[in-house]
Enzyme design. Structure first.
Site, PDB file in Angstrom:
ATOM      1  N   ASP A 162       1.653   1.491  15.904  1.00  0.00           N
ATOM      2  CA  ASP A 162       0.356   1.250  14.996  1.00  0.00           C
ATOM      3  C   ASP A 162      -0.933   1.755  15.908  1.00  0.00           C
ATOM      4  O   ASP A 162      -0.791   1.767  17.157  1.00  0.00           O
ATOM      5  CB  ASP A 162       0.242   0.083  14.440  1.00  0.00           C
ATOM      6  CG  ASP A 162      -0.613  -0.269  13.355  1.00  0.00           C
ATOM      7  OD1 ASP A 162      -0.140  -0.414  12.035  1.00  0.00           O
ATOM      8  OD2 ASP A 162      -1.916   0.018  13.387  1.00  0.00           O
ATOM      9  N   TYR A 205      -6.005   9.754  -3.079  1.00  0.00           N
ATOM     10  CA  TYR A 205      -5.020   9.234  -2.665  1.00  0.00           C
ATOM     11  C   TYR A 205      -3.548   9.467  -3.507  1.00  0.00           C
ATOM     12  O   TYR A 205      -2.526   9.671  -2.826  1.00  0.00           O
ATOM     13  CB  TYR A 205      -5.195   7.643  -2.873  1.00  0.00           C
ATOM     14  CG  TYR A 205      -4.130   6.894  -2.535  1.00  0.00           C
ATOM     15  CD1 TYR A 205      -3.825   6.556  -1.068  1.00  0.00           C
ATOM     16  CD2 TYR A 205      -3.301   6.300  -3.399  1.00  0.00           C
ATOM     17  CE1 TYR A 205      -2.717   5.681  -0.690  1.00  0.00           C
ATOM     18  CE2 TYR A 205      -2.376   5.265  -3.130  1.00  0.00           C
ATOM     19  CZ  TYR A 205      -2.093   5.016  -1.769  1.00  0.00           C
ATOM     20  OH  TYR A 205      -1.026   4.133  -1.179  1.00  0.00           O
ATOM     21  N   THR A 253      -1.581  -6.440  -0.276  1.00  0.00           N
ATOM     22  CA  THR A 253      -2.134  -6.499   1.286  1.00  0.00           C
ATOM     23  C   THR A 253      -3.493  -6.141   1.402  1.00  0.00           C
ATOM     24  O   THR A 253      -4.277  -6.159   0.317  1.00  0.00           O
ATOM     25  CB  THR A 253      -1.357  -5.386   1.930  1.00  0.00           C
ATOM     26  OG1 THR A 253      -1.765  -4.135   1.412  1.00  0.00           O
ATOM     27  CG2 THR A 253       0.215  -5.396   1.731  1.00  0.00           C
TER      28      THR A 253
HETATM   29  N1  NAD Z   1      -0.465  -2.332  -0.739  1.00  0.00           N
HETATM   30  C1  NAD Z   1      -0.286  -1.511  -1.807  1.00  0.00           C
HETATM   31  O1  NAD Z   1      -0.493  -1.987  -2.879  1.00  0.00           O
HETATM   32  C2  NAD Z   1       0.723  -0.089  -1.650  1.00  0.00           C
HETATM   33  C3  NAD Z   1       1.069   0.355  -2.730  1.00  0.00           C
HETATM   34  C4  NAD Z   1       1.717   1.658  -2.622  1.00  0.00           C
HETATM   35  C5  NAD Z   1       1.783   2.251  -1.509  1.00  0.00           C
HETATM   36  N2  NAD Z   1       1.216   1.696  -0.397  1.00  0.00           N
HETATM   37  C6  NAD Z   1       1.537   2.512   0.990  1.00  0.00           C
HETATM   38  O2  NAD Z   1       2.095   1.431   1.698  1.00  0.00           O
HETATM   39  C7  NAD Z   1       1.641   1.806   3.108  1.00  0.00           C
HETATM   40  C8  NAD Z   1       1.263   0.541   3.929  1.00  0.00           C
HETATM   41  O3  NAD Z   1       0.084  -0.302   3.134  1.00  0.00           O
HETATM   42  P1  NAD Z   1      -0.295  -1.202   3.407  1.00  0.00           P
HETATM   43  O4  NAD Z   1      -0.803  -1.859   1.784  1.00  0.00           O
HETATM   44  O5  NAD Z   1       0.497  -2.230   4.252  1.00  0.00           O
HETATM   45  O6  NAD Z   1      -1.775  -0.995   4.246  1.00  0.00           O
HETATM   46  P2  NAD Z   1      -2.679  -1.614   5.066  1.00  0.00           P
HETATM   47  O7  NAD Z   1      -3.648  -1.322   5.252  1.00  0.00           O
HETATM   48  O8  NAD Z   1      -2.561  -3.108   4.996  1.00  0.00           O
HETATM   49  O9  NAD Z   1      -1.867  -1.524   6.624  1.00  0.00           O
HETATM   50  C9  NAD Z   1      -1.697  -0.093   6.981  1.00  0.00           C
HETATM   51  C10 NAD Z   1      -1.233  -0.106   8.424  1.00  0.00           C
HETATM   52  O10 NAD Z   1      -1.292   1.213   9.029  1.00  0.00           O
HETATM   53  C11 NAD Z   1      -2.043   1.388  10.207  1.00  0.00           C
HETATM   54  N3  NAD Z   1      -2.326   2.741  10.244  1.00  0.00           N
HETATM   55  C12 NAD Z   1      -3.481   3.379   9.590  1.00  0.00           C
HETATM   56  N4  NAD Z   1      -3.781   4.435  10.064  1.00  0.00           N
HETATM   57  C13 NAD Z   1      -3.017   4.886  10.896  1.00  0.00           C
HETATM   58  C14 NAD Z   1      -2.764   5.983  12.019  1.00  0.00           C
HETATM   59  N5  NAD Z   1      -3.535   7.162  11.850  1.00  0.00           N
HETATM   60  N6  NAD Z   1      -1.885   5.935  12.858  1.00  0.00           N
HETATM   61  C15 NAD Z   1      -0.957   4.671  13.026  1.00  0.00           C
HETATM   62  N7  NAD Z   1      -1.090   3.564  12.322  1.00  0.00           N
HETATM   63  C16 NAD Z   1      -2.309   3.644  11.166  1.00  0.00           C
HETATM   64  C17 NAD Z   1      -3.291   0.274   9.894  1.00  0.00           C
HETATM   65  O11 NAD Z   1      -3.393  -0.081  11.304  1.00  0.00           O
HETATM   66  C18 NAD Z   1      -2.269  -0.857   9.355  1.00  0.00           C
HETATM   67  O12 NAD Z   1      -1.573  -1.625  10.364  1.00  0.00           O
HETATM   68  C19 NAD Z   1       0.644   2.811   3.173  1.00  0.00           C
HETATM   69  O13 NAD Z   1       1.071   4.025   3.320  1.00  0.00           O
HETATM   70  C20 NAD Z   1      -0.004   2.529   1.634  1.00  0.00           C
HETATM   71  O14 NAD Z   1      -0.353   3.729   1.161  1.00  0.00           O
HETATM   72  C21 NAD Z   1       0.699   0.319  -0.362  1.00  0.00           C
END
Ligand code: NAD
Length: 267
Positions: free
Chosen positions: A39, A161, A198
């Protein structure tokens, strides 16, 4: 306990410091895999790896900015050294910046393209190099990319997005094709998670209300629930268990697939 046994497997999860990625790291570890949490957030990532170790897992943190080829070039050998190989890469890290198209900010759009599209593509590159025959991580394995239900439906406020997550879907298909044709022995699949509260999911609901699409964050979340046949938001383990499945031998004849994990919202 997991229905899919990953004992002896070695897994790296990008964006593993919090949210869905943390849940995926935890679920992979509970299924028996050794895990590297990768991360950009060193503080959070170290805490997550340490809490996994407290649960008895073999877990380490590696600093990684997925948008940087150089950062991958440093992080991947570190991960392989910690794990003594690599069998599973979860390209989970991503960002979401809510906006109506009429208010689009070019820098925000570039950031999403950079992290979600380029970051995932670089992950596939370095995952392939590590896991293909002769790679430093051993031979063969599985990559699971994290797309979104946003790649399969039209929801207002998340146009760019959604486009980046459709790109993750296409990257997955071409990667699976290249891996198969070139004999890498690496299966490549993706999941399309529905909305999960989240930090990202909660912020999305807040932002959708702030830009006037819904009277409140609660009503934004309620609209998603209304579109979901199973009648609730997702929970972190819902998504994490699907990732464990795709990473496991239970999915040994599955590649180039996108698995909706959205309670039916995207059907
Ligand atoms: N939460 C939702 O509703 C949801 C739904 C569909 C898809 N997603 C996808 O799931 C994945 C995780 O989402 P989440 O809800 O846990 O998000 P979050 O923001 O809670 O966590 C994202 C994590 O990615 C890390 N990150 C961001 N940019 C980075 C980089 N350049 N290099 C390394 N790490 C990096 C952040 O530090 C964080 O720990 C994402 O790809 C998101 O698009 C989330």
């Amino acid at each position: 306990m997991s229905v899919y046994d990953l004992t002896g497997r070695k897994a790296m999860v990008t964006g593993g410091a919090r949210g869905l990625g943390e849940g995926m790291a935890r679920a992979l570890a509970r299924a028996g895999a050794a895990v590297v949490v990768a991360d950009i957030r060193e503080d959070l990532g170290k805490a997550t790896a340490s809490s996994l170790r407290e649960e008895g897992a073999n877990a380490e943190f590696v600093a990684l900015d997925i948008t940087s080829d150089d950062s991958w070039g440093q992080a991947m050998p570190q991960a392989i050294a910690h794990l003594s190989g690599l069998d599973i890469l979860v390209n989970n890290a991503g960002v979401e910046i809510t906006s109506l198209l009429v208010d689009l900010d070019a820098e925000s759009a570039r950031r999403m393209l950079d992290v979600n599209v380029l970051g995932t593509a670089l992950g596939i590159k370095h995952g392939f190099r590590a896991m293909r025959p002769g790679g430093a991580g051993g031979s063969g394995g599985a990559i699971v990319n994290v797309a979104s239900v946003a790649a399969t439906i039209a929801f207002p406020g998340i146009a760019v997005y959604s486009a980046t997550k459709s790109a993750v879907d296409r990257l997955t298909r071409v990667a699976a094709m290249e891996s198969g044709k070139l004999g890498y022995g690496v299966r490549v699949n993706c999941v399309y998670p529905g909305l999960v509260p989240t930090e990202m999911g909660n912020q999305l609901a807040v932002d959708c209300a702030e830009i006037g699409l819904f009277p409140s964050p609660q009503e934004a979340a309620g609209a998603v629930i209304g579109l979901t046949p199973l009648g609730r938001l997702g929970e972190v383990p819902d998504i994490a268990d699907a990732v464990v499945f795709l990473a496991s031998d239970g999915a040994r004849f599955i590649t180039g697939a996108g698995l909706p994990v959205d309670g039916g919202m995207g059907m």
